[in-house]
Design a protein around this motif. Sequence first.
Motif, PDB file in Angstrom:
ATOM      1  N   LEU A   1      -0.689  -6.103  -8.515  1.00  0.00           N
ATOM      2  CA  LEU A   1      -1.238  -5.386  -9.666  1.00  0.00           C
ATOM      3  C   LEU A   1      -1.034  -6.178 -10.953  1.00  0.00           C
ATOM      4  CD1 LEU A   1      -0.143  -1.718  -8.858  1.00  0.00           C
ATOM      5  CD2 LEU A   1      -2.478  -2.615  -8.855  1.00  0.00           C
ATOM      6  N   VAL A   2       0.147  -6.749 -11.110  1.00  0.00           N
ATOM      7  CA  VAL A   2       0.416  -7.527 -12.316  1.00  0.00           C
ATOM      8  C   VAL A   2      -0.489  -8.757 -12.358  1.00  0.00           C
ATOM      9  CG1 VAL A   2       2.148  -8.894 -13.537  1.00  0.00           C
ATOM     10  CG2 VAL A   2       2.783  -6.706 -12.513  1.00  0.00           C
ATOM     11  N   ARG A   3      -0.658  -9.406 -11.236  1.00  0.00           N
ATOM     12  CA  ARG A   3      -1.533 -10.589 -11.189  1.00  0.00           C
ATOM     13  C   ARG A   3      -2.971 -10.208 -11.533  1.00  0.00           C
ATOM     14  NH1 ARG A   3      -0.240 -11.950  -6.606  1.00  0.00           N
ATOM     15  NH2 ARG A   3      -1.939 -11.028  -5.397  1.00  0.00           N
ATOM     16  N   GLN A   4      -3.452  -9.097 -11.006  1.00  0.00           N
ATOM     17  CA  GLN A   4      -4.816  -8.653 -11.305  1.00  0.00           C
ATOM     18  C   GLN A   4      -4.985  -8.325 -12.785  1.00  0.00           C
ATOM     19  OE1 GLN A   4      -5.870  -5.418  -8.665  1.00  0.00           O
ATOM     20  NE2 GLN A   4      -5.061  -6.498  -6.887  1.00  0.00           N
ATOM     21  N   ALA A   5      -3.969  -7.686 -13.372  1.00  0.00           N
ATOM     22  CA  ALA A   5      -4.047  -7.351 -14.794  1.00  0.00           C
ATOM     23  C   ALA A   5      -4.114  -8.612 -15.644  1.00  0.00           C
ATOM     24  CB  ALA A   5      -2.840  -6.494 -15.197  1.00  0.00           C
ATOM     25  N   HIS A   6      -3.312  -9.606 -15.316  1.00  0.00           N
ATOM     26  CA  HIS A   6      -3.331 -10.865 -16.066  1.00  0.00           C
ATOM     27  C   HIS A   6      -4.665 -11.585 -15.897  1.00  0.00           C
ATOM     28  CE1 HIS A   6       1.370 -11.085 -16.066  1.00  0.00           C
ATOM     29  NE2 HIS A   6       0.893 -10.187 -16.907  1.00  0.00           N
ATOM     30  N   GLU A   7      -5.197 -11.567 -14.691  1.00  0.00           N
ATOM     31  CA  GLU A   7      -6.500 -12.192 -14.479  1.00  0.00           C
ATOM     32  C   GLU A   7      -7.598 -11.461 -15.232  1.00  0.00           C
ATOM     33  OE1 GLU A   7      -6.881 -12.127 -10.263  1.00  0.00           O
ATOM     34  OE2 GLU A   7      -5.582 -13.881  -9.932  1.00  0.00           O
ATOM     35  N   ASP A   8      -7.367 -10.182 -15.521  1.00  0.00           N
ATOM     36  CA  ASP A   8      -8.329  -9.378 -16.267  1.00  0.00           C
ATOM     37  C   ASP A   8      -8.144  -9.527 -17.777  1.00  0.00           C
ATOM     38  OD1 ASP A   8     -10.555  -7.706 -15.965  1.00  0.00           O
ATOM     39  OD2 ASP A   8      -9.386  -5.890 -16.319  1.00  0.00           O
ATOM     40  N   GLY A   9      -7.162 -10.347 -18.186  1.00  0.00           N
ATOM     41  CA  GLY A   9      -6.940 -10.591 -19.608  1.00  0.00           C
ATOM     42  C   GLY A   9      -6.115  -9.538 -20.302  1.00  0.00           C
ATOM     43  N   ARG A  10      -5.232  -8.859 -19.577  1.00  0.00           N
ATOM     44  CA  ARG A  10      -4.439  -7.778 -20.153  1.00  0.00           C
ATOM     45  C   ARG A  10      -2.947  -8.022 -19.934  1.00  0.00           C
ATOM     46  NH1 ARG A  10      -8.641  -3.326 -20.155  1.00  0.00           N
ATOM     47  NH2 ARG A  10     -10.197  -3.983 -18.620  1.00  0.00           N
ATOM     48  N   THR A  11      -2.145  -7.416 -20.792  1.00  0.00           N
ATOM     49  CA  THR A  11      -0.714  -7.419 -20.594  1.00  0.00           C
ATOM     50  C   THR A  11      -0.307  -6.141 -19.873  1.00  0.00           C
ATOM     51  OG1 THR A  11      -0.339  -6.414 -22.753  1.00  0.00           O
ATOM     52  CG2 THR A  11      -0.291  -8.813 -22.645  1.00  0.00           C
ATOM     53  N   VAL A  12       0.911  -6.125 -19.330  1.00  0.00           N
ATOM     54  CA  VAL A  12       1.394  -4.988 -18.547  1.00  0.00           C
ATOM     55  C   VAL A  12       2.701  -4.474 -19.140  1.00  0.00           C
ATOM     56  CG1 VAL A  12       2.165  -4.193 -16.282  1.00  0.00           C
ATOM     57  CG2 VAL A  12       0.333  -5.888 -16.458  1.00  0.00           C
ATOM     58  N   ARG A  13       2.764  -3.174 -19.368  1.00  0.00           N
ATOM     59  CA  ARG A  13       3.993  -2.517 -19.810  1.00  0.00           C
ATOM     60  C   ARG A  13       4.334  -1.412 -18.811  1.00  0.00           C
ATOM     61  NH1 ARG A  13       2.546  -0.651 -24.553  1.00  0.00           N
ATOM     62  NH2 ARG A  13       2.444   1.598 -24.169  1.00  0.00           N
ATOM     63  N   ILE A  14       5.576  -1.434 -18.322  1.00  0.00           N
ATOM     64  CA  ILE A  14       6.022  -0.436 -17.355  1.00  0.00           C
ATOM     65  C   ILE A  14       7.175   0.356 -17.955  1.00  0.00           C
ATOM     66  CG2 ILE A  14       7.066  -0.045 -15.087  1.00  0.00           C
ATOM     67  CD1 ILE A  14       4.198  -0.909 -14.872  1.00  0.00           C
ATOM     68  N   ALA A  15       7.122   1.664 -17.836  1.00  0.00           N
ATOM     69  CA  ALA A  15       8.198   2.547 -18.285  1.00  0.00           C
ATOM     70  C   ALA A  15       8.419   3.592 -17.201  1.00  0.00           C
ATOM     71  CB  ALA A  15       7.844   3.185 -19.623  1.00  0.00           C
ATOM     72  N   GLY A  16       8.939   4.752 -17.581  1.00  0.00           N
ATOM     73  CA  GLY A  16       9.110   5.850 -16.632  1.00  0.00           C
ATOM     74  C   GLY A  16      10.000   5.493 -15.463  1.00  0.00           C
ATOM     75  N   LEU A  17      11.043   4.676 -15.698  1.00  0.00           N
ATOM     76  CA  LEU A  17      11.913   4.252 -14.602  1.00  0.00           C
ATOM     77  C   LEU A  17      12.787   5.409 -14.131  1.00  0.00           C
ATOM     78  CD1 LEU A  17      13.005   0.760 -15.943  1.00  0.00           C
ATOM     79  CD2 LEU A  17      10.998   1.382 -14.605  1.00  0.00           C
TER      80      LEU A  17
END
Length: 319
Positions: free
Chosen positions: A230-246
């Motif tokens: 998922l992170v790789r796909q987001a980066h390839e799509d030109g977006r950054t990723v933020r994860i919370a809700g741990l």
Amino acid sequence: MNGATIAGGLAGLAGAAGVISAGTVLIRRPRPFQPSGHAIAPPTSIDPLPEVIRRGLGGLTVPVTPGPHGELFLGPGGPQPGRTLRRLVLTPLFARIAGRGGRLSREQRTPFRLAVEFTGAIREPETLLRAFRMLDQQLRDHAGLLSHSDGETLVPGAVTVSVCGIVDVRELLATQSERYAFADGTFDDLGSRSSPPALVPTISEPWSRRFGWDGREPIPAEERHLLHALVRQAHEDGRTVRIAGLPEGSRLARRAIWTELSAAGVDVIADRDQRGLVRHLRRHPVARRTPATPPPARAVRRSSPRPHAPRPDRRHEPV
């Protein structure tokens, strides 16, 4: 946004001038800027910014409640004079940046990420629209310091502002040819032509939405594979990723999750445990990547924001 791009954008802000308010002297010796660390202000917090800057965190999610006249308020209970987002967050943040030549600190190479999370029981479109318009105007007063989009081009600045929570403003933002705030997205937006990176530059999801691992045992291989994919796909799509809700649990278990997020290249890790997160990221920095160029796309349009439809409880924590 890569380091060279933001460094150039920030350098261009070196001549920005502004009046330094009393709020700018709240922190004199901030720690080194930690771009991957993101603080989540609890709903009871009235003045969350000083601690965030002192610790050197690279972003803040702040819950706000719309008032009757469009102003956004912080803290518990009903709106109270002086507890506004503008007075407690926007004014001191932008004054500090302007007074330091366009950066929060010498180490800053990426934007400070401010997520304004609309909360509360008010969901009338007119009230939400009034509040967003006021926020938009307050941001435009500091346009020279903000990341913005010019058509389908995303131009980085010292601060990137996103709007999330009970209001969906992406289609309203899409009507603006030049915008100074953005909508948060989810992994479901990957590849979407209606939600291009210039409108939804950040994928922001709570961990528990797609993952069940709580950090107490080794992560299942399938969950690790999904996270990296998922992170790789987001980066390839030109977006950054933020994860919370741990998941709530011991710091040891949370460190295990932070470690997996860092190894997967998650750009921003959000947590309420500011002290523990900063210490962890100094020892285990996020694996850096070179972002892809956002593909051109057209966005859908709508004249006003709308409340999110109710969702089943997924232990959602603001992102």
